[in-house]
Motif scaffolding. Structure first.
Motif, short mmCIF file in Angstrom:
data_model
loop_
_atom_site.label_atom_id
_atom_site.label_comp_id
_atom_site.label_asym_id
_atom_site.label_seq_id
_atom_site.Cartn_x
_atom_site.Cartn_y
_atom_site.Cartn_z
N LYS A 307 38.81 39.05 36.91
CA LYS A 307 40.06 39.43 36.30
C LYS A 307 40.23 40.93 36.45
O LYS A 307 39.26 41.67 36.29
CB LYS A 307 40.00 39.04 34.81
N VAL A 308 41.45 41.36 36.79
CA VAL A 308 41.70 42.80 36.90
C VAL A 308 42.70 43.19 35.82
O VAL A 308 43.76 42.58 35.69
CB VAL A 308 42.24 43.17 38.30
N SER A 309 42.32 44.15 35.00
CA SER A 309 43.22 44.63 33.96
C SER A 309 43.41 46.13 34.12
O SER A 309 42.44 46.89 34.02
CB SER A 309 42.64 44.34 32.58
N ARG A 310 44.64 46.52 34.44
CA ARG A 310 44.99 47.93 34.64
C ARG A 310 43.95 48.65 35.51
O ARG A 310 43.41 49.69 35.16
CB ARG A 310 45.14 48.62 33.28
N GLN A 312 40.89 47.85 36.20
CA GLN A 312 39.46 47.62 35.96
C GLN A 312 39.09 46.17 36.21
O GLN A 312 39.80 45.26 35.76
CB GLN A 312 39.10 47.98 34.52
N TYR A 314 36.97 42.87 35.66
CA TYR A 314 36.15 42.15 34.69
C TYR A 314 35.62 40.88 35.34
O TYR A 314 36.40 40.08 35.86
CB TYR A 314 36.98 41.77 33.45
#
Ligand SMILES: *Cc1c(COP(=O)(O)O)cnc(C)c1O
Length: 411
Positions: A307-310, A312, A314
């Motif tokens: 998962k990519v959040s802003r 970053q 994960y």
């Protein structure tokens, strides 16, 4: 990565073949199939054997090596350790049952810990386990239980020393403590032991845990011996055992180095003749938990989602703090630091990236690796946390959030 940032000590205990970590002589991917499900803990039997041999190489031969099984109470591990060490230290009724199922002579099992129940005490007395007495009140209860069973209880006094183990991860002695009897009260207690029908064995003096500084451990050993010799003058008979605790640490976090075992051993070699002169025939015991088992174990979880959040990355895994609280940074750490973590089936990997490995729990505390450099991982890859053989599964809140448990294997 840049060379300024402190690095983890190299994790070279498990070989890497075709970029895959090998545990117990088996590729991690194959081991995962053999275990049958992730997450799991794997402990390498040969590494446990090697670690005991390493200690025996550096410690003087007169020292008796005990395993403090709360570090890893898996019955198969405890049985294997029982075949290697000279005694087992237990800290609960449950541990007592596991220890008594091994081949260890019950007289070489010692039971420490506050709040022992009457049932724990009766079991120990009936089995012939040595009770490390944590208080005067416990001493009186042991004497009553011994009378009821018509068996003379084997006892030692756990002393809360009048000094601390410096630079220790966890202080277990010095100042006011729930552990042991304050050193200044021990002479009176020894007088009372002489009046009661108790079989006095000796002293247990344990001052701290997770220490990487040889000089601090050496200083604690000197003070421990001096204190034991001072207290022995008040004992109803010459002490037969002197347990000087443990406290040997292992490197977990960036910048931490290995304990200089050679220096600790050399210092003990220097001190022992004086101790044996003052306390003839005394058996000096060292009890270690973490140092014996931590580096032989890994915790393995599988990537469920990337998962990519802003910006970053994960790696969402099926494992987390409910199985490995310590790696999440919530077992006694003040500032969260990363344990050594790799992608076990692609250790070097083709591409590298900065990623965080998280668990499935709905709390931001569920973090196995926080923005670490590792091989670029895909769904299905195996995230490995090193240094996980001690204070792992049984030191974690397994019921939190009702996810499945972790398996454990000894290979
Ligand atoms: C926990 C404990 C140990 C083991 O400590 P480690 O740091 O794992 O070596 C030894 N003795 C007693 C009494 C303990 O409570």
């Amino acid at each position: 990565m840049n060379s300024v940032r402190p690095q983890h000590a190299p994790m070279t205990q498990f070989p890497v073949v075709d970029d895959c970590l090998q545990i117990g002589g088996m590729a991690l991917t194959r081991l995962a199939e053999r275990v049958g499900s992730t997450p799991f803990y794997a402990y390498d039997r040969a590494k446990l054997t090697d670690r005991v041999a390493l200690l025996r190489q550096y410690l003087p031969p007169e020292i008796h090596l005990h395993y403090a099984m709360k570090a890893n109470p898996m019955p198969a591990v405890v049985q294997h350790m029982a075949s290697l060490v000279d005694g087992i230290d237990i800290a609960s009724g449950g541990e007592q049952r596991v220890a008594l199922d091994t081949t260890m002579d019950p007289g070489l099992i010692s039971f420490a810990g506050p709040g022992k129940s009457d049932a724990d005490l009766s079991c120990a007395i009936a089995a012939g386990v040595v009770l490390n007495m944590e208080s005067e009140a416990e001493m009186e209860r042991i004497a009553v239980a011994g009378k009821r069973l018509a068996i003379r209880p084997k006892v030692a006094v756990r002393v809360n020393p009048d000094f601390e183990l410096k630079s220790s991860g966890m202080k277990m002695g010095g100042g006011p403590k729930q552990f042991g009897v304050d050193a200044e009260r021990v002479p009176a207690m020894l007088g009372r032991i002489g009046e009661l029908d108790l079989d006095f064995y000796g002293f247990h003096i344990y001052s701290g845990s997770q220490n990487l500084k040889a000089a601090s451990i050496q200083e604690a050993h000197e003070k421990t011996f001096a204190l034991a010799i001072r207290l022995a003058a008040y004992a109803p008979r010459a002490p037969r055992t002197l347990n000087i605790g443990g406290g040997f640490g292992i490197p977990y976090f960036p910048g931490e180095g290995r304990l200089d075992l050679e220096a600790v051993g050399a210092n003990l070699t220097l001190l022992l003749p004086g101790v044996l002169l003052a306390l003839p025939g005394v058996q000096v015991q060292i009890e270690l938990g973490r140092y014996l088992v931590a580096e032989a174990g890994i915790y393995v979880s599988r990537v469920i989602e990337r998962k990519v959040s802003r910006g970053q990355v994960y790696l969402v895994t099926d494992g987390g703090l409910h199985h490995h609280l310590a790696a999440s940074g919530n077992f006694g750490q003040v500032i969260r630091k990363n344990y050594p973590v790799v992608i076990g089936n692609r250790v070097a990997g083709g591409e590298r990236e900065i990623a965080s490995a998280v668990g499935p729990l709905c709390t931001p505390l569920d973090l196995l690796a926080d923005q670490m450099e590792m091989a670029k991982a895909d769904v299905g890859d195996l995230v490995v946390v090193f240094q996980s053989g001690a204070y792992g599964l049984t030191a974690s809140p397994a019921a939190f959030l009702s996810h499945p448990g972790a398996r454990e294997v000894l290979v």
